[in-house]
Design an enzyme around this catalytic site. Structure first.
Site, mmCIF file in Angstrom:
data_model
loop_
_atom_site.group_PDB
_atom_site.id
_atom_site.type_symbol
_atom_site.label_atom_id
_atom_site.label_comp_id
_atom_site.label_asym_id
_atom_site.label_seq_id
_atom_site.Cartn_x
_atom_site.Cartn_y
_atom_site.Cartn_z
ATOM 1 N N GLY A 1 6.800 -13.301 4.843
ATOM 2 C CA GLY A 1 6.722 -12.021 5.556
ATOM 3 C C GLY A 1 5.314 -11.479 5.619
ATOM 4 N N GLY B 1 8.148 -19.511 4.616
ATOM 5 C CA GLY B 1 8.884 -20.284 3.616
ATOM 6 C C GLY B 1 9.434 -21.604 4.109
#
Length: 405
Positions: A385, A362
């Protein structure tokens, strides 16, 4: 984009799924940021689903889209409704998007049955039901009962064994969407057969978040660049003074072990040669640049220094594959963003020179957008993730649940 180049994870893709005249349940990643007024501040994740949606519509399907938003703790919460997403999707597609009152139940079933080819129905937040995150078989059965087929296109969620990612594909004819296939292609190619020289750039705050990734990449890369606060743990492991910088003392032995492994494999580990330092982390703090790798006592490292950025440029210009995950400093504060933005621009130049450049995570994605070079890179991963776990070599439940090509 197909996954044929990555034999170990080749999955059936949406173009091989019969969809004409059928209702297709599509798992998308609409976990978008909202401001205090409930307005979407970044619609990238919605835009990324448009190729799959448009392909399915062209092939004569009726679409039922399902997603989660935020962490509503297993019960309905208006603050996490997907209604703003339905509105934005309508604007992007320039066609109506029906909003369901829930994601399961008689009212939703009636709306699904009434769908005609070309219609789109967006289900309400899956996480309004605790059964979603528990991968409850009955909940998965209810979701699957709405449709005739399933397409997984939420790469940001495939590392979770939830009902919509792992449960539903076992119950319906399933395939990977275009976005998921693209992610598997680029990240899979990085792991399976990267064109050399292959450089990995890893940043962020914690070594503990990246240990498995570093370990996985060390026998694949030609050089490993480490920045961000995690660099201070590696520098301390080498006996370098790091002042009051963030360090994971319990990971020093692990850092030494990784550095030894790199040395044994003749892999260059590139650590910061200079630093931007402050005495207090605040946006308007007075900064200094160190003359070398050491940080004086009482000072905190907040970014890589100009000499480090300058040294990275020739390294990246020779690369044929570059993977970047994690910022080089506290880039959210403009005074400490030069290192991260410098890496972003060097990546754009590497792409221009013919390298395959892949950005995951991110913060890195936010950085390339901030640098204005997002459209100049080969691939920007939509899953933080999920991309990390993929690069660690883990089996991702939402991908494993799909049939092979």
């Amino acid at each position: 984009m197909t996954t044929a180049s990555v034999p170990t994870i080749a999955k059936r893709t949406v173009d091989a799924l019969p969809v004409e005249g059928k209702r297709i349940l599509v798992r998308v990643d609409y976990n978008v940021p909202l401001n205090e007024e409930g307005a979407i501040t970044d619609d990238t994740r919605i835009r990324e689903t448009l190729p799959t949606i448009n392909l399915l519509l062209q092939k004569g399907a009726a679409l039922i889209l399902c997603a989660h938003l935020g962490r509503p703790k297993g019960k309905p919460d208006p603050a996490f409704s997907l209604k703003p997403v339905a509105k934005r999707l309508e604007e992007l597609l320039k066609k109506p998007v029906q909003m369901a009152p829930d994601c399961i139940g008689p009212a939703v079933e009636a709306m699904a049955v009434a769908l005609k080819p070309g219609d789109i129905l967006l289900l309400e937040n899956l996480r309004f039901h605790a059964e979603e995150e528990k991968n409850d078989p009955q909940f998965a059965k209810q979701l699957a009962g709405l449709a005739d087929g399933f397409v997984e296109d939420a790469f940001g969620a495939v590392h979770r064994a939830h009902a919509s990612t792992a449960g539903v594909p076992a119950l319906l004819p399933s395939a990977a969407g275009l976005l998921l296939a693209k992610e598997i292609y680029f990240l899979g190619k990085t792991l399976e057969n990267p064109e050399k020289p292959f450089i990995a750039i890893l940043g962020g705050a914690k070594v503990s978040d990246k240990i498995a990734v570093i370990d996985s990449l060390l026998d694949k890369v030609n050089a490993l660049v480490i920045g961000g606060a995690m660099a201070y743990t590696f520098l301390k492991a080498q006996g370098v003074e790091i002042g009051n910088s963030l360090v994971e003392n319990e990971k020093l032995d692990m850092a030494k072990s990784l550095l030894k492994k790199a040395q044994d494999l003749h892999i260059q580990v590139f650590l910061p040669q200079d630093h931007v330092i402050v005495q207090q982390i605040e946006p308007k703090a007075s900064t200094q640049v160190t003359p070398d790798r050491s940080i004086p006592v009482g000072w905190i490292g907040v970014d890589i220094g100009p000499q480090t950025i300058k040294s990275l440029i020739p390294l990246l210009q020779k690369a044929r594959t570059v993977l970047w995950n994690g910022p080089m400093g506290i880039f959210e504060m403009p005074a400490f963003a030069a290192g991260t933005l410098g890496v972003a621009k060097a990546l754009a130049e590497a792409t221009r020179l013919g390298a395959m450049t892949i950005v995951g995570g991110g913060d890195s994605v936010a950085a390339v957008k901030q640098a204005g070079i997002a459209n100049q890179l080969s691939h920007i991963s939509t899953g933080g993730g999920a991309s990390l776990e993929f690069l660690e070599g883990k089996t991702l439940p939402g991908i494993a649940a799909l049939p092979n090509a």
